[in-house]
Design a protein around this motif. Structure first.
Motif, short mmCIF file in Angstrom:
data_model
loop_
_atom_site.label_atom_id
_atom_site.label_comp_id
_atom_site.label_asym_id
_atom_site.label_seq_id
_atom_site.Cartn_x
_atom_site.Cartn_y
_atom_site.Cartn_z
N VAL A 148 -6.80 2.53 -7.27
CA VAL A 148 -8.13 2.88 -7.76
C VAL A 148 -7.99 3.01 -9.27
CG1 VAL A 148 -9.94 4.64 -7.78
CG2 VAL A 148 -8.78 4.08 -5.64
N TRP A 149 -8.91 2.40 -10.02
CA TRP A 149 -8.83 2.38 -11.47
C TRP A 149 -10.12 2.87 -12.08
CZ3 TRP A 149 -10.82 -1.94 -14.76
CH2 TRP A 149 -10.48 -1.77 -16.11
N VAL A 150 -9.99 3.73 -13.09
CA VAL A 150 -11.13 4.17 -13.92
C VAL A 150 -10.71 4.08 -15.37
CG1 VAL A 150 -12.20 5.68 -12.20
CG2 VAL A 150 -10.47 6.61 -13.72
N ASP A 151 -11.66 3.76 -16.23
CA ASP A 151 -11.40 3.66 -17.66
C ASP A 151 -12.71 3.98 -18.38
OD1 ASP A 151 -11.44 2.08 -20.32
OD2 ASP A 151 -9.34 1.96 -19.75
N SER A 152 -12.64 4.84 -19.37
CA SER A 152 -13.86 5.29 -20.05
C SER A 152 -14.64 4.15 -20.69
CB SER A 152 -13.52 6.35 -21.10
OG SER A 152 -12.58 5.86 -22.03
N TRP A 153 -13.98 3.08 -21.06
CA TRP A 153 -14.66 1.96 -21.70
C TRP A 153 -14.92 0.82 -20.74
CZ3 TRP A 153 -13.91 -3.17 -23.24
CH2 TRP A 153 -14.71 -3.61 -24.30
N THR B 204 -14.70 0.62 -17.14
CA THR B 204 -15.41 0.82 -15.87
C THR B 204 -16.57 1.78 -15.97
OG1 THR B 204 -14.02 2.66 -15.10
CG2 THR B 204 -13.26 0.41 -14.57
N GLY B 205 -16.68 2.51 -17.08
CA GLY B 205 -17.77 3.47 -17.21
C GLY B 205 -17.71 4.51 -16.11
N PRO B 206 -18.84 4.86 -15.51
CA PRO B 206 -18.85 5.92 -14.51
C PRO B 206 -18.40 5.47 -13.11
CG PRO B 206 -21.06 5.13 -14.85
CD PRO B 206 -20.19 4.41 -15.84
N ALA B 207 -18.07 4.22 -12.95
CA ALA B 207 -17.67 3.70 -11.64
C ALA B 207 -16.15 3.58 -11.56
CB ALA B 207 -18.31 2.33 -11.40
N TRP B 208 -15.61 3.44 -10.36
CA TRP B 208 -14.20 3.11 -10.21
C TRP B 208 -14.08 1.76 -9.55
CZ3 TRP B 208 -15.59 7.39 -6.88
CH2 TRP B 208 -15.64 7.06 -5.54
N MET B 209 -12.91 1.17 -9.68
CA MET B 209 -12.66 -0.13 -9.09
C MET B 209 -11.51 0.00 -8.09
SD MET B 209 -11.61 -3.76 -10.88
CE MET B 209 -13.10 -3.81 -11.89
N ASP B 210 -11.71 -0.56 -6.91
CA ASP B 210 -10.65 -0.65 -5.92
C ASP B 210 -9.91 -1.97 -6.13
OD1 ASP B 210 -11.26 1.73 -4.42
OD2 ASP B 210 -12.98 0.67 -3.58
N LEU B 211 -8.59 -1.92 -6.08
CA LEU B 211 -7.77 -3.11 -6.25
C LEU B 211 -6.70 -3.13 -5.16
CD1 LEU B 211 -7.95 -1.74 -9.50
CD2 LEU B 211 -7.69 -4.17 -9.79
N SER B 212 -6.20 -4.32 -4.87
CA SER B 212 -5.09 -4.45 -3.94
C SER B 212 -4.23 -5.62 -4.35
CB SER B 212 -5.60 -4.63 -2.51
OG SER B 212 -6.35 -5.83 -2.41
N GLY B 213 -3.00 -5.61 -3.89
CA GLY B 213 -2.09 -6.70 -4.22
C GLY B 213 -0.67 -6.38 -3.82
N GLY B 214 0.27 -6.98 -4.52
CA GLY B 214 1.68 -6.79 -4.20
C GLY B 214 2.56 -7.23 -5.34
N VAL B 215 3.86 -7.03 -5.16
CA VAL B 215 4.86 -7.37 -6.17
C VAL B 215 5.41 -8.75 -5.88
CG1 VAL B 215 7.09 -6.73 -7.15
CG2 VAL B 215 5.46 -4.96 -6.53
#
Length: 150
Positions: free
Chosen positions: A76-81, A83-94
């Motif tokens: 889960v990622w949030v960033d003040s610039w 994503t603003g007030p929303a969060w982003m779900d991400l998935s993946g692998g190495v």
């Protein structure tokens, strides 16, 4: 390997540089950056970071969980610039190169959702973020280098 083991080489506070560009043809804007990599609730990793845009302080947080095998990590990622007030779900692998590649998406004003990729390389102390505009090649928007122990 779980995400905590994967992030172990970077645990602690670090200082470095953030590079940002909006469009692929833009020059990168550099600013000082910090990052703190830690363990949360025994099974999760967090990367909290700061940077600035035109002298305005910005910050973000990645909460990472799961195994690092391909397709098993979640974030889960949030960033003040970014994503603003929303969060982003991400998935993946190495991948075989040791880089954790996470994929997410966000709503565009018109048309289909746009993609977002975050690549984490603990061995290099490097995080990159890429914008994926439908019908175009992905391009790097952010490079966060946190090589110096703070």
């Amino acid at each position: 390997m779980d995400i905590v083991e994967y992030l172990t080489p970077q645990l602690g506070s670090r200082q470095g540089t953030n590079r940002l560009r909006i469009m692929p043809t833009d020059e990168c804007q550099e600013s000082a950056a910090t990052a703190t990599v830690s363990v949360t609730a025994a099974h999760f990793g967090t990367i909290a970071y700061t940077w600035s845009d035109a002298d305005k302080a910005q910050d973000g947080l990645l909460l990472l969980g799961g195994a690092t095998a391909d397709g098993e990590s979640k974030a889960v990622w949030v960033d003040s610039w970014h994503t603003g007030p929303a969060w982003m779900d991400l998935s993946g692998g190495v991948g075989e190169d040791g880089v954790l590649r996470l994929n997410g998406s966000y709503s565009a004003p018109t048309g289909p959702d746009w993609g977002w990729r975050i690549h984490i390389s603990p061995a290099e102390g490097r995080i990159t973020m890429h914008n994926v505009v439908p019908g175009h090649d992905a391009y790097q928007v952010v490079e966060l280098l946190t090589l110096v122990q703070g």
